[in-house]
Scaffold this active site. Structure first.
Site: not given
Length: 698
Positions: A9, A82, A84, A86, A298, A300, A345
């Site tokens: 990203e 990432d 997740d 998203e 990570y 989130r 996670h």
């Protein structure tokens, strides 16, 4: 020529990963999403299975062309966004935009950006997980349906520019409900009696506990007089001493929510700032000869799980640094507690326990260091022994009354040697020492202090408290807390006063309309249930189109009813006494994200605005002519300046006092902290306590 293209990203993440992978890999950044629903239209075909119409995001055309060109020059393309929902969606959109076969094993994920983790991830690429993608699509479309269907209705009936959101509206409702509780609160009187006692020249305090062998509530002054009469002329004598040992256990390592809460309490960070700085630590920091290294896992996550490797590292460091007594018999495990918590996670932790904050401080910014230290301290303490506390409870008889004194001391600090969790009221656990006391000891009475109190209303929400509430209710997920809080402020639905949320008149108006016409959107249980449905989609247990369809059936009925029945509301501005110095029209009060300000009623022809200033009754210490007024910075922070600006440029973050320094005659400022308030001279070392009856800035 490189063998593979890796797409992440951000440039920072690309730089870190590029160093680990070497010259056979080209690493480029997509700069987040490259496709999304169009802003100019709904972009969702409700009658065609809620089919989304994705377009290339404006400004991303050149990035997409660069990625396409690079993808044609390599044998393999890896999508390393990432780990997740998203990130999975970003990977899926990239696969479509680059004409990749998304059934191939092109997806690479890692929970931490370290050399070993990245290399291991590239050994085991996988297919794009469509359950994760569909969960993200369902959330995006749900939010689009709510936002793009209700918002135009509010524009037409209330005011242009308003918006409604599936999670943001619930957050505003929570804040408004609390404000209503505060408004409806009726204070209740109660009293306390404190005895200031001493033995062998050592003073301590005891609180009234019982009368005639029974606990007695001190609800009125008459109750206090009854106790005072009972102890008049009586000797204070120790009647019972109880000693207990208790354990205190460490807090779990951080989740997204608990990190945002603790960073707010201990560092004063807003939720958005916490996530921004955490992103920097995750993506990589240049550590001199060691190169760029991802410092945390990570950020989130709502899991408190730790890997065995991380626990072993922590144990090794604790043994070396603190000794064997500080290591528990078995590694500590923490269970999920939050509603709908996922365990994909690990908890947020340092990528290496051996990178102690002080050892790498020189390579980080101040904010990076403070947040990293918070994460490191919390992680290490979570794997340490419990603290041992000795508590002492002493009952003291005075006639038929019993007073109680409580003391405590830390016998063994355990995890508290490294870290103690904060709390919302700002208090800290301190040792409360009592002198050695034994049954039968006679005590000298220094003072008996009765004091009247009144119960307090529930506190307004701070960011930390609101995030905690949203997590407990199952509203939103780790990635949504910070943007939700930012949105409701930008829209002007809430304002922040003294770091606490207050609903604005506009926010109250929106919620009133939503409660009448769209009660499900504001219903906490309904919203939490929707979050659960999205989790089930992610797990492959629920069809995403069915979730959307079930929601839309009742929503469409509500929408049609509101279109017919919602009345138009005209919001009238409150006119002030001030006149616009540019056009002569009256100024009106407007409400922005940081509270009220003045704006010209001639808008849009005249766009003059100015802050509302508050005279604090102090003469400017610089020009000695103007008055010091309270202002707000562009970021909403309170500061103090001269009302003669720009003629006088006096400014201070601390509130100036009208009292001159008795030592040198210079001006003093008020300093406040958890322990109290004091006046401090700006020229010499003189300080003095502010007494209770002195005026203190609220």
């Amino acid at each position: 020529m490189a063998d593979a293209l890796v797409i992440v990203e951000s440039p920072a993440k690309a730089k870190t990963i590029g160093k680990y992978l070497g010259s056979k890999y080209i690493v480029k950044a997509s700069m987040g999403h490259i496709r999304d629903l169009p802003k100019s239209q709904m972009g969702v075909e409700e009658e065609n299975g809620f089919s989304p119409k994705y377009i290339t995001i404006r400004g991303k055309g050149s990035i997409l062309k660069e990625l396409k060109d690079a993808s044609k020059k390599v044998k393999k393309v890896y999508l390393a966004a990432d780990p997740d929902r998203e990130g999975e969606a970003i990977a899926w959109h990239l696969a479509h935009a680059l004409d990749l076969d998304d059934t191939q094993e092109c997806r690479v994920v890692f929970n931490e950006i370290t050399k070993q983790a990245v290399k291991d991830a590239f050994k085991t690429p996988r297919k794009i997980n469509m359950d994760l993608v569909n969960a993200q699509q369902a959330r995006r479309i749900l939010d689009r349906l709510v936002g793009y269907k209700i918002s135009p209705l509010l524009w037409k009936k209330v005011k242009k520019g308003l918006s409604a959101g599936r999670v943001q509206s619930v957050a505003v409702k929570i804040i408004m409900d609390r404000e209503n509780e505060i408004s409806a609160f009726v204070p209740t009187e109660y009293w306390s009696i404190t005895a200031k006692l001493a033995i062998r020249d050592t003073a301590f305090e005891a609180k009234f506990h019982k009368l005639n062998g029974e606990k007695k509530e001190l609800a009125r002054e008459e109750d206090v007089q009854e106790v005072l009469a009972a102890i008049k002329g009586q000797t204070f004598k120790v009647s019972e001493v109880k000693e207990k040992e208790r354990q205190r256990h460490p807090s779990a390592p951080f989740t997204t929510s608990s990190l945002q809460q603790e960073a707010a309490r201990k560092l004063g960070f807003r939720a958005a700032k916490t996530m921004s700085v955490a992103q920097q630590l995750y993506e990589g920091v240049e550590l001199g000869k060691e190169g760029t290294v991802g410092l945390i896992t990570y950020m989130r996550t709502d899991s408190t799980r730790l890997s065995t490797t991380a626990q072993d590292e922590a144990k090794e460091l604790i043994l070396t640094k603190y000794g064997e007594k500080y290591v528990p018999e078995t590694p500590r495990q923490y269970s999920k507690k939050a509603a709908g918590a996922q365990d994909a996670h690990e908890a947020i932790r340092p990528t290496s326990a051996h990178r102690e904050p002080e050892l790498i401080k020189e390579f980080m910014s101040r904010d990076q260091f403070r947040l990293y230290k918070l994460i490191w301290d919390r992680f290490i303490s979570s794997q340490m022994s419990s603290a041992q506390l000795d508590t002492l409870s002493v009952d003291i008889a005075a006639g038929t009354a019993i007073f109680r004194a409580v003391g405590s001391k830390i016998a063994f600090p355990g995890f508290m040697k490294v870290y103690v969790e904060g709390n919302d009221d700002g208090t800290t656990d301190e040792e409360k020492f009592l002198p050695p006391l034994t049954s039968g000891d006679k005590l000298s009475k220094q003072e008996i202090e009765p004091k009247q109190h009144f119960t307090q209303p529930p506190p307004r929400y701070t960011e930390a408290r609101l995030v905690k509430t949203m997590e407990e209710l199952g509203i939103g997920r780790p990635s949504t807390y910070a943007p939700t809080l930012e949105t409701i402020q930008k829209r002007g639905y809430v304002a922040i006063e003294e770091k606490k949320f207050m609903p604005t008149e506009l926010g109250e108006l929106i919620i009133e309309q939503m409660e009448q016409f769209f009660p499900e959107i504001l219903d906490v249980e309904f919203t939490a249930h929707m979050e659960g449905d999205l989790d089930h989609v992610e797990e492959g247990a629920e069809d995403w189109v069915k979730v959307l369809s079930d929601f839309y059936k009742s929503f469409k009925v509500r929408l049609d009813f509101a279109e017919e029945e919602m009345k138009e509301i005209e919001i009238e501005d409150e006119v002030s006494d001030e006149v616009c110095e540019k056009c002569g029209k009256p100024m009106v009060y407007k409400l922005g994200r940081f509270g009220k300000f003045l704006a010209c009623s001639g808008f849009p022809d005249c766009r003059n605005t100015k802050p509302i200033v508050k005279d604090i009754g102090v003469t400017c210490p610089k020009c000695h002519e103007g008055k010091v007024v309270e202002r707000r910075s562009k970021k909403g922070r309170v500061f103090y300046g001269c009302d003669q600006y720009p003629g006088c440029d006096f400014v201070s973050w601390d509130r100036p006092s009208s009292k001159p320094c008795p030592a040198c005659g210079s001006w003093m400022i008020e300093k406040r902290n958890k322990q109290g308030a004091k006046l401090q001279c700006t020229s010499c070392d003189h300080t003095e306590e502010i007494l209770d009856n002195e005026e203190i800035a609220e």
